[in-house]
Design an enzyme around this catalytic site. Structure first.
Site, PDB file in Angstrom:
ATOM      1  N   GLY A 208      22.899  28.765  70.431  1.00  9.08           N
ATOM      2  CA  GLY A 208      23.304  29.222  71.793  1.00  9.08           C
ATOM      3  C   GLY A 208      24.970  28.924  72.093  1.00  9.08           C
ATOM      4  N   ASN A 209      25.276  29.162  73.472  1.00  4.60           N
ATOM      5  CA  ASN A 209      26.539  28.862  73.773  1.00  4.60           C
ATOM      6  C   ASN A 209      26.507  28.528  75.287  1.00  4.60           C
ATOM      7  OD1 ASN A 209      26.804  31.482  75.557  1.00  4.60           O
ATOM      8  ND2 ASN A 209      26.309  32.472  73.846  1.00  4.60           N
TER       9      ASN A 209
END
Ligand code: PMT
Length: 401
Positions: A208-209
């Site tokens: 993810g980020n």
């Protein structure tokens, strides 16, 4: 745009109170009905007679008229108004408004307002720069008020600096622009992508980020406030929307976001791609939790589809497409390349080199680059204000279509 509007002008105890008279005259010329409300100290600087001669109405200062006992309802005036402008606003009144100290008619009226409130500070430059004034202005902004920044120049103290109340004509233009852009996106359907995507590795892990969704959700709110019907395709975030004209479609992966965008984009007038979409996903997704390995462990990744590039290839002449570029280096070149490659009408560049910009913060700093080669640099602002700047540009682009 202002014809027929009801506006309260609140005047506090500052030497700049004389400017309120010019401002009232300007609004009256635009066929606005004005009600002046003044603090007891305000009356030391400008007389109620001057103000009521201009507005054609008694000026409100006290909770009731002493000789007749007639009660002035701050709630009723608040409901009557389409906007309230507090100009000049002293440091003291700003402090009271920020902290709900309702000890005069002007502050109680402010606290009862349902319509937009504009605040034009006026004070000496050191008072304006003081951390307590700045903190109170930040608080007022966070409540949704519009602060009309004071200008720099010659002050009543004979010093030069920032603190001089904005000129009446400029305040009138700001309020006029506010009302004219209020519904400029009515009947428009706008798709917005926001937040991160999660690419599953196994049932407990993902790639993810750091995107919080704040920027994309602020754009969605700004478009809906200006009359648009918004389709918000959101990755996993901890945000909710309040506006009834925003439909939220929750997705998790880039592939799900891609499919949702493909489905809705043909019926849209515009799309804003604000999501931080993962460029890669694990080639294989384990069905059960992957056990810890002894030494190194590697995962094979494959590229996700580029949603913005897909929308750019499908874009019709009546549709506008807006992208973002999140960069850490060679910012302008990379953003200009993305603008062209993805067929955006314009792109909002934000760089992680700028403090307060990018992921998670409540602020952002952007540069807009458009397909015609124009560039607009903006200072660090709240994401709500950045969203308005982006939507201003989007509205202009849509008018050209
Ligand atoms: O959510 P916040 O915490 O408020 O943070 C806001 C933000 C930093 C995420 C936002 O301002 C932002 O910059 N969003 C775009 C982030 C990004 O992925 O930028 P990019 O330069 O990698 O991508 C360029 C453009 O292509 C973007 O419009 C992106 O949405 C789009 N894209 C990228 C890859 C992909 N597979 N599909 C896409 O649509």
């Amino acid at each position: 745009m202002l014809t027929g509007k009801n506006i309260i002008i609140g005047i506090t105890g500052s030497i700049a109170a004389y400017k309120a008279a010019y401002m009232i005259r300007g609004f009256i010329k635009k066929e606005v009905e004005v009600q002046a409300v003044i603090t007891p100290f305000g009356k030391e600087f400008i007389t109620p007679v001057t103000l009521s001669a201009l507005t054609g109405k008694p000026v409100i200062c006290d909770f009731f008229t002493a000789n007749t006992g007639v009660w002035h309802s701050h709630v009723d005036i608040g409901l009557w108004a389409d906007a309230m402008i507090i100009a000049p606003a002293t440091a003291s009144s700003i402090g009271k408004m920020a902290n709900g100290i309702a000890d005069n008619m002007l502050i109680t009226t402010y606290l009862s307002m349902k319509a937009p409130v504009f605040i034009a500070p006026a004070m000496d430059m050191d008072m304006y720069a003081h951390p307590s004034t700045q903190r109170n202005l930040d608080l007022l902004k966070s409540y949704g008020n519009h602060i009309i920044e004071p200008a720099s120049g010659f002050l009543a103290s004979k010093l030069e600096g920032k603190g001089r109340m904005e000129e009446p004509d400029n305040i009138i233009s700001i309020v006029e622009n506010f009302f004219s852009r209020q519904q400029d996106l009515s009947k428009k359907r706008i798709l917005i992508t926001a937040g991160p995507t999660y690419e599953k590795i196994d049932p407990v892990r993902f790639i993810g980020n750091y995107s919080s969704g704040k920027m994309g959700y602020a754009i969605a709110e700004a478009c809906a406030n200006r009359g648009a019907e918004v389709f918000l395709i959101s990755g996993p975030v901890n945000l909710t929307v309040k506006h009834p004209h925003i439909q939220v479609f929750k997705v998790e992966s880039a592939e799900e976001m891609y499919r949702a965008c493909l489905k809705y984009f043909p019926a849209m007038d515009a799309a804003v791609c604000c999501a931080a979409v993962a460029d890669y996903r694990p080639k294989e997704k384990a069905g059960t939790k992957i056990k810890r390995k002894e030494e190194e462990w590697s995962i094979s990744l494959i590229a996700n589809r580029d949603i913005a590039a897909m929308l750019g290839s499908l874009k019709k002449a009546h549709q506008a497409l807006v992208g973002f570029a999140l960069e850490t280096d060679h910012e302008y070149k990379n953003a200009a390349d993305k603008l062209k490659k993805k067929n955006f009408d314009f792109i909002a560049l934000n760089s992680l080199q700028d403090e307060g910009a990018g992921f998670q913060t409540d602020t952002n700093k952007i540069t807009l680059l458009d397909a015609a080669g124009n560039r607009q640099d903006f200072p660090l602002k709240s994401k709500k204000e950045v969203a308005e700047d982006i939507v201003d540009k989007l509205s202009e682009e849509l008018k050209k279509k």
